[in-house]
Every structure is written in structure tokens, then in C-alpha cells.
Design a protein around this motif. Structure first.
Motif, PDB file in Angstrom:
ATOM      1  N   ASN A   1       6.848  -0.900 -16.742  1.00 26.78           N
ATOM      2  CA  ASN A   1       7.421  -1.479 -15.527  1.00 26.78           C
ATOM      3  C   ASN A   1       7.729  -0.425 -14.470  1.00 26.78           C
ATOM      4  OD1 ASN A   1       7.272  -3.830 -16.997  1.00 26.78           O
ATOM      5  ND2 ASN A   1       9.431  -3.811 -17.575  1.00 26.78           N
ATOM      6  N   THR A   2       8.161   0.738 -14.928  1.00 28.02           N
ATOM      7  CA  THR A   2       8.453   1.830 -13.990  1.00 28.02           C
ATOM      8  C   THR A   2       7.184   2.257 -13.260  1.00 28.02           C
ATOM      9  OG1 THR A   2      10.278   2.609 -15.367  1.00 28.02           O
ATOM     10  CG2 THR A   2       9.369   4.167 -13.757  1.00 28.02           C
TER      11      THR A   2
ATOM     12  N   THR B   1       2.985   0.390  -6.902  1.00 25.37           N
ATOM     13  CA  THR B   1       3.014  -0.627  -5.845  1.00 25.37           C
ATOM     14  C   THR B   1       3.992  -0.277  -4.732  1.00 25.37           C
ATOM     15  OG1 THR B   1       4.714  -1.957  -6.955  1.00 25.37           O
ATOM     16  CG2 THR B   1       2.392  -2.455  -7.464  1.00 25.37           C
TER      17      THR B   1
ATOM     18  N   VAL C   1       6.910  -7.978  -9.010  1.00 22.65           N
ATOM     19  CA  VAL C   1       7.357  -7.236  -7.836  1.00 22.65           C
ATOM     20  C   VAL C   1       7.211  -8.133  -6.612  1.00 22.65           C
ATOM     21  CG1 VAL C   1       6.822  -4.958  -8.783  1.00 22.65           C
ATOM     22  CG2 VAL C   1       5.061  -6.200  -7.510  1.00 22.65           C
TER      23      VAL C   1
ATOM     24  N   LYS D   1      10.091  -2.864  -5.803  1.00 21.45           N
ATOM     25  CA  LYS D   1      11.001  -3.078  -6.914  1.00 21.45           C
ATOM     26  C   LYS D   1      10.662  -4.404  -7.590  1.00 21.45           C
ATOM     27  CE  LYS D   1      13.547   0.599  -6.789  1.00 21.45           C
ATOM     28  NZ  LYS D   1      13.534   1.527  -7.965  1.00 21.45           N
ATOM     29  N   GLY D   2      10.875  -4.436  -8.912  1.00 21.15           N
ATOM     30  CA  GLY D   2      10.535  -5.641  -9.644  1.00 21.15           C
ATOM     31  C   GLY D   2      11.625  -6.084 -10.588  1.00 21.15           C
TER      32      GLY D   2
ATOM     33  N   GLU E   1       6.251  -0.201 -10.515  1.00 12.38           N
ATOM     34  CA  GLU E   1       7.070   0.010  -9.325  1.00 12.38           C
ATOM     35  C   GLU E   1       6.626   1.242  -8.552  1.00 12.38           C
ATOM     36  OE1 GLU E   1      11.397  -1.997 -10.243  1.00 12.38           O
ATOM     37  OE2 GLU E   1      11.085   0.078 -10.892  1.00 12.38           O
ATOM     38  N   GLN E   2       6.307   2.310  -9.274  1.00 10.26           N
ATOM     39  CA  GLN E   2       5.885   3.559  -8.612  1.00 10.26           C
ATOM     40  C   GLN E   2       4.576   3.363  -7.858  1.00 10.26           C
ATOM     41  OE1 GLN E   2       5.782   6.258 -11.943  1.00 10.26           O
ATOM     42  NE2 GLN E   2       7.911   6.923 -11.661  1.00 10.26           N
TER      43      GLN E   2
END
Length: 294
Positions: free
Chosen positions: A23-24, A30, A45, A33-34, A27-28
Motif C-alpha cells: 500500500n505504501t 500514484t 486512492v 493517499k489511500g 501511494e508513493q
């Protein structure tokens, strides 16, 4: 040895079913935040389009009420990861963003409106894809970056394609006929080609060209300054190839949706708008027709 073997099998099963999503990393890549839905094993996200200032029926609609771009990631089956999502776009963003998504290996599965009497008009582009997490996240990011690039260069959405179409139509049919074949209709300087396909409805009735299962192209303007609009009737497996081909030729896609329910085979219809020399437009359409024939 038997207890060891049984334990090894059990551990292997647990490892296979565990989520592989990072998940991290999503986020990085795209830049968004999701949130994680643990029950569904989906990481989503979002990008609220508060920058648009859209009014529906003269009411300034908040992004919370349906103007949010999103992409949801989950574990794949044939591939490591699957993504689905929806881009909220202005009319001048649709085709550049579509090209970015297609070039990144994502599929565009629908394009339509969600509102009436919205100003400026908002369109919704639904996406899907399977592959590595990095590939899919980069594809989503490419679409987001293109969307932001357009609004940064022109804060106010464009209100036209920027081409002046002649008032009087004088399309010559022969060069188009040589490319597209068939027997076109002609009226007041305009030329229209219609190619029928066949489907069967749930009642058992067979339907074809005259019942609406067709691809068509209508040309207006002049031979050197023409507009073509129309509709491709695509089997589901043909849609992405036709979209990529038309966009590579600079043809604008303006809608992707179904016209029927319960037909067999299932057809998806894409509507388009193209500008340029009539013969060149016909050649671009023929290239897309050839994709369907493969």
C-alpha cells in the motif's frame, strides 16, 4: 517426515492466499493517499476534483457528491495485481488522459456522463487493468499527471476542438469508397458508411444493421477540411485495440457504453469525432476496422 510435510503444505497455502499489495508503494507511485478495506482486501486512492467548480442544475456540487477520481487495487488472479477506477474529467482532458492510460497498458472500459445540466460538463472514464503493482500504479499516475498538466496550462476547460468546420458540405464519395468499400449514403454534400454486425437477443431474435448493430461513419465539410463522426460496434475483446488505434490516429473518443442488454455476443459501442482531410480520416477508420477483423 510426515508431520514436516504436512506443515510445509499448510504454510505454503497461507502464503499463497495472503495479500501481496504494498500500500505504501501504491501511494508513493500514484502520489495519492489511500485507505484499506480489510474485509475486501482493497486499497483505494482518491483525488477529489475540487478544482473543477462544476455546478449541476446551477448548484455548486462538492467533490464528495460524485466528483472524485479514484483507483482501487487488489490482488490479481492471472497477474499479481488488479486495478479498477474512474477518472473525473473535463471534455478537453478526456482524450489526452485516455491516450496516457492506454499507452501505460491500462484498459478504458466506459466513458459517459453522470449528470444532466452540469457546467462545465464532467465526463467519467472507467478503467481496469491486470499486471504488476508497479505497472498499474504508474499507469494511474500517468493519467493523473496528464490531467493536471492540461489544467495547469489552461485553467479554464476548452469549449471546442479548435477547428472551424465549413458551413457548406462538399465531400467527394469516391476516394472514401475506395478506402472503406460498401455502398455509402449521400445527402447534401455529406457521405455516410454503415457496416452491419449480427447479434441475437435473449428472446431468440437475430438483429443486425437496421436494428442498430452497426459501425458507421458520416463525413461532412470539404475534402480538405472534413469532420467525421460515428460509432464502432465492438465485441468486448475488440474494444481496447480499436480505442488504441483510433487514438493513435488522433480520433477523439466521445462515449463508450452499451446500447442493448442480454444480447449475444455482447457489443460495446464507442462514439468518435475526427477532424482533418476526408481521405486521411477514412484511412484511420479503416485501420481500426482492420483491428476488429484480426
Amino acid at each position: 517426515m510426515k508431520p514436516t510435510t504436512m506443515l510445509f503444505t499448510f504454510v505454503t497455502c497461507i502464503t499463497f492466499t495472503a495479500s501481496a499489495l504494498d500500500n505504501t508503494k501504491i501511494e508513493q507511485i500514484t502520489g495519492l493517499k489511500g485507505t484499506l478495506n480489510e474485509a475486501e482486501k482493497v486499497f483505494k486512492v482518491t483525488y477529489p476534483r475540487g478544482d473543477l467548480g462544476v455546478a449541476v442544475d446551477k448548484w455548486n456540487i462538492p467533490a464528495f457528491m460524485g466528483l472524485t477520481t479514484w483507483a482501487a487495487f487488489t490482488d490479481g488472479n492471472a497477474s499479481a495485481t488488479m486495478v479498477m477506477g474512474d477518472f473525473v474529467l473535463m471534455q478537453d482532458e478526456v482524450n489526452p488522459v485516455m491516450s496516457s492510460l492506454l499507452e501505460s497498458g491500462l484498459s478504458v472500459t466506459a466513458l459517459h456522463n453522470h449528470f444532466f445540466f452540469d457546467e462545465p460538463k464532467a465526463y467519467f472514464m472507467h478503467i481496469a487493468g491486470e499486471g504488476s503493482l508497479e505497472q498499474l500504479a504508474k499507469g494511474v499516475r500517468a493519467g493523473l499527471d496528464k490531467m493536471k498538466e492540461i489544467r495547469a496550462s489552461s485553467p479554464q476547460p476548452a469549449k471546442s476542438f479548435g477547428n472551424a468546420i465549413p458551413d457548406k458540405n462538399s465531400i467527394t464519395a469516391a476516394p472514401l469508397l475506395a478506402v472503406l468499400g460498401g455502398k455509402p449514403q449521400e445527402k447534401e454534400g455529406m457521405v455516410k458508411f454503415t457496416i452491419g454486425r449480427i447479434a441475437k437477443m435473449s428472446c431468440g431474435c437475430e438483429i443486425g444493421k437496421e436494428m442498430g448493430v452497426n459501425t458507421w461513419a458520416a463525413f461532412a465539410g470539404t475534402d480538405d477540411n472534413a469532420v467525421v463522426d460515428g460509432d464502432f460496434a465492438c465485441l468486448e475483446g475488440e474494444l481496447q485495440g480499436v480505442l488504441r488505434t483510433l487514438r493513435a490516429g488522433g480520433i477523439h473518443i466521445v462515449a463508450i457504453h452499451h446500447h442493448m442488454t442480454m444480447e449475444n455476443p455482447r457489443y460495446i459501442f464507442l462514439h468518435y469525432w475526427g477532424l482533418g482531410k476526408a481521405a486521411e480520416l477514412a484511412s484511420k477508420l479503416k485501420t481500426a476496422l482492420d483491428v476488429q477483423a484480426k
